[in-house]
Design a protein around this motif. Sequence first.
Motif, PDB file in Angstrom:
ATOM      1  N   PRO A 110      -2.985   6.125  -6.201  1.00 35.21           N
ATOM      2  CA  PRO A 110      -1.747   6.107  -5.144  1.00 35.21           C
ATOM      3  C   PRO A 110      -2.653   6.641  -4.016  1.00 35.21           C
ATOM      4  O   PRO A 110      -4.117   8.173  -4.279  1.00 35.21           O
ATOM      5  N   ILE A 111      -2.259   6.901  -2.896  1.00 32.51           N
ATOM      6  CA  ILE A 111      -3.010   7.751  -1.936  1.00 32.51           C
ATOM      7  C   ILE A 111      -1.807   8.755  -1.666  1.00 32.51           C
ATOM      8  O   ILE A 111      -0.476   8.977  -1.275  1.00 32.51           O
ATOM      9  N   ASP A 112      -2.281  10.021  -1.574  1.00 31.52           N
ATOM     10  CA  ASP A 112      -1.272  11.140  -0.645  1.00 31.52           C
ATOM     11  C   ASP A 112      -1.082  11.492   0.329  1.00 31.52           C
ATOM     12  O   ASP A 112      -2.818  11.710   0.461  1.00 31.52           O
ATOM     13  N   ILE A 113      -0.397  10.821   1.332  1.00 27.43           N
ATOM     14  CA  ILE A 113      -0.710  11.239   2.651  1.00 27.43           C
ATOM     15  C   ILE A 113       0.097  11.878   3.162  1.00 27.43           C
ATOM     16  O   ILE A 113       1.031  12.248   4.420  1.00 27.43           O
ATOM     17  N   SER A 114       1.068  12.878   1.993  1.00 29.00           N
ATOM     18  CA  SER A 114       1.886  14.163   2.339  1.00 29.00           C
ATOM     19  C   SER A 114       1.823  15.041   3.745  1.00 29.00           C
ATOM     20  O   SER A 114       2.432  15.927   4.373  1.00 29.00           O
ATOM     21  N   HIS A 115       0.072  14.707   4.152  1.00 23.53           N
ATOM     22  CA  HIS A 115      -0.146  15.767   5.183  1.00 23.53           C
ATOM     23  C   HIS A 115      -0.023  15.236   6.544  1.00 23.53           C
ATOM     24  O   HIS A 115       0.105  15.845   7.786  1.00 23.53           O
ATOM     25  N   LEU A 116       1.219  13.945   6.883  1.00 27.69           N
ATOM     26  CA  LEU A 116       0.304  13.153   7.633  1.00 27.69           C
ATOM     27  C   LEU A 116       2.499  13.341   8.166  1.00 27.69           C
ATOM     28  O   LEU A 116       3.021  13.281   8.147  1.00 27.69           O
ATOM     29  N   ALA A 117       1.573  13.045   9.704  1.00 27.00           N
ATOM     30  CA  ALA A 117       3.267  13.345  10.503  1.00 27.00           C
ATOM     31  C   ALA A 117       4.365  12.266  10.329  1.00 27.00           C
ATOM     32  O   ALA A 117       3.365  11.607   9.834  1.00 27.00           O
ATOM     33  N   GLU A 118       4.899  12.787  10.077  1.00 22.30           N
ATOM     34  CA  GLU A 118       6.429  11.154  10.408  1.00 22.30           C
ATOM     35  C   GLU A 118       5.921   9.955  11.729  1.00 22.30           C
ATOM     36  O   GLU A 118       5.602  10.714  12.769  1.00 22.30           O
ATOM     37  N   GLY A 119       6.474   8.359  10.889  1.00 19.98           N
ATOM     38  CA  GLY A 119       5.280   7.596  12.123  1.00 19.98           C
ATOM     39  C   GLY A 119       4.927   6.416  11.950  1.00 19.98           C
ATOM     40  O   GLY A 119       5.430   6.566   9.939  1.00 19.98           O
ATOM     41  N   THR A 120       4.635   5.567  12.402  1.00 17.86           N
ATOM     42  CA  THR A 120       4.440   4.030  11.557  1.00 17.86           C
ATOM     43  C   THR A 120       2.820   4.343  11.248  1.00 17.86           C
ATOM     44  O   THR A 120       2.460   4.316  12.580  1.00 17.86           O
ATOM     45  N   TYR A 121       2.278   3.441  10.051  1.00 16.09           N
ATOM     46  CA  TYR A 121       0.532   3.690  10.364  1.00 16.09           C
ATOM     47  C   TYR A 121       0.372   1.945   9.191  1.00 16.09           C
ATOM     48  O   TYR A 121       0.720   1.651   9.465  1.00 16.09           O
ATOM     49  N   ASN A 122      -0.641   2.004   9.659  1.00 15.59           N
ATOM     50  CA  ASN A 122      -1.015   0.689   9.289  1.00 15.59           C
ATOM     51  C   ASN A 122      -2.562   0.862   8.365  1.00 15.59           C
ATOM     52  O   ASN A 122      -2.839   1.801   8.155  1.00 15.59           O
ATOM     53  N   VAL A 123      -2.354   0.171   7.362  1.00 12.69           N
ATOM     54  CA  VAL A 123      -3.117   0.372   5.966  1.00 12.69           C
ATOM     55  C   VAL A 123      -3.557  -0.402   5.711  1.00 12.69           C
ATOM     56  O   VAL A 123      -3.434  -2.182   5.910  1.00 12.69           O
ATOM     57  N   ARG A 124      -4.825  -0.714   5.706  1.00 11.97           N
ATOM     58  CA  ARG A 124      -6.214  -2.272   5.812  1.00 11.97           C
ATOM     59  C   ARG A 124      -6.788  -1.654   4.681  1.00 11.97           C
ATOM     60  O   ARG A 124      -7.181  -0.488   4.403  1.00 11.97           O
ATOM     61  N   ILE A 125      -6.793  -2.350   4.246  1.00 10.53           N
ATOM     62  CA  ILE A 125      -7.401  -3.032   2.569  1.00 10.53           C
ATOM     63  C   ILE A 125      -8.251  -3.962   2.756  1.00 10.53           C
ATOM     64  O   ILE A 125      -8.414  -5.001   2.954  1.00 10.53           O
ATOM     65  N   LEU A 126      -9.914  -3.486   1.807  1.00  5.38           N
ATOM     66  CA  LEU A 126     -10.670  -4.194   2.072  1.00  5.38           C
ATOM     67  C   LEU A 126     -11.111  -4.543   0.540  1.00  5.38           C
ATOM     68  O   LEU A 126     -11.402  -4.103  -0.223  1.00  5.38           O
ATOM     69  N   SER A 127     -10.709  -6.430   0.626  1.00 11.45           N
ATOM     70  CA  SER A 127     -10.834  -6.330  -1.052  1.00 11.45           C
ATOM     71  C   SER A 127     -11.186  -7.927  -1.271  1.00 11.45           C
ATOM     72  O   SER A 127     -10.572  -8.749  -0.424  1.00 11.45           O
ATOM     73  N   ASN A 128     -12.299  -7.837  -2.315  1.00 14.57           N
ATOM     74  CA  ASN A 128     -13.393  -8.967  -1.998  1.00 14.57           C
ATOM     75  C   ASN A 128     -13.914  -9.748  -0.577  1.00 14.57           C
ATOM     76  O   ASN A 128     -13.043 -11.210  -0.590  1.00 14.57           O
ATOM     77  N   HIS A 129     -13.562  -9.019   0.240  1.00 10.62           N
ATOM     78  CA  HIS A 129     -14.635  -9.308   1.191  1.00 10.62           C
ATOM     79  C   HIS A 129     -13.538  -9.642   2.573  1.00 10.62           C
ATOM     80  O   HIS A 129     -14.112 -10.162   3.273  1.00 10.62           O
ATOM     81  N   GLN A 130     -12.297  -9.402   2.201  1.00 16.72           N
ATOM     82  CA  GLN A 130     -11.316  -9.762   3.405  1.00 16.72           C
ATOM     83  C   GLN A 130     -10.713  -8.514   3.425  1.00 16.72           C
ATOM     84  O   GLN A 130     -10.181  -7.621   2.362  1.00 16.72           O
TER      85      GLN A 130
END
Length: 241
Positions: free
Chosen positions: A212-232
């Motif tokens: 898991p990723i700890d994002i508790s320190h980030l401000a409230e709002g919308t974020y984009n999570v980008r995952i690199l997997s098998n070169h995609q």
Amino acid sequence: MSDAQYSGDSFNQTLSSAGLFDCFLIKTDENGQMLWANSYGSNQTDSGYAIDVDDNGNITLTGIFKNTVDFDLGTGVHELSSNGAFDVFVITLNSDGLLSWSHHIGGANSEIVNNLKIYGQDMYMVGSFSGQSNFNILGAGHIKNSNGTRDGYILKLDFSSVGFHPNTSSEFTLYPNPVNSYLNITKSPDTIQHIVVLNSIGQKVLESSSFPIDISHLAEGTYNVRILSNHQTFSYSIIKF
């Protein structure tokens, strides 16, 4: 309710209530054989009122609750606390019964939900409320006051516009969403090479190589999570609250 046993040819599970009455949800296959069973509740009375399933098999359940309920039945914690007597909860689960997101509607008095329907990317809820209630399930800002003892309400939520709907990529599913502290993944992350979190203006705010990723320190709002997997690269929208 104290204990209830749910069983089938290859399924046997006992649910125990946390208080007086709990809400329960079961899933069966097309032949009526049970696949899983969940229960949600506080030390008071909690009830499920309506349910719908979208085209991707995600399940949205709504009902009422009082006090504090943990709607994440996995290893995480995703608690909601009522503002008054009874609040309305609305949660979405993936097809395996794992929590994707949960929120609530409430004020100092009681709110009731009577029905819920999903049409494409839109969710509609109808019910009643008394006094002052906050109908913005992303936070404060949409306050309604009843004109009499109880008023009716109609709520429409556009899943796509708020990034609310659980991600439906066949590769990964991120949960819970919205998220307050730890963001997790349902499928095995063995093939993940890199994870980047971007804010609403495209700035990189977090990097990781595992969940898991700890994002508790980030401000409230919308974020984009980008995952690199098998070169995609796979892109997901999440809400931090």
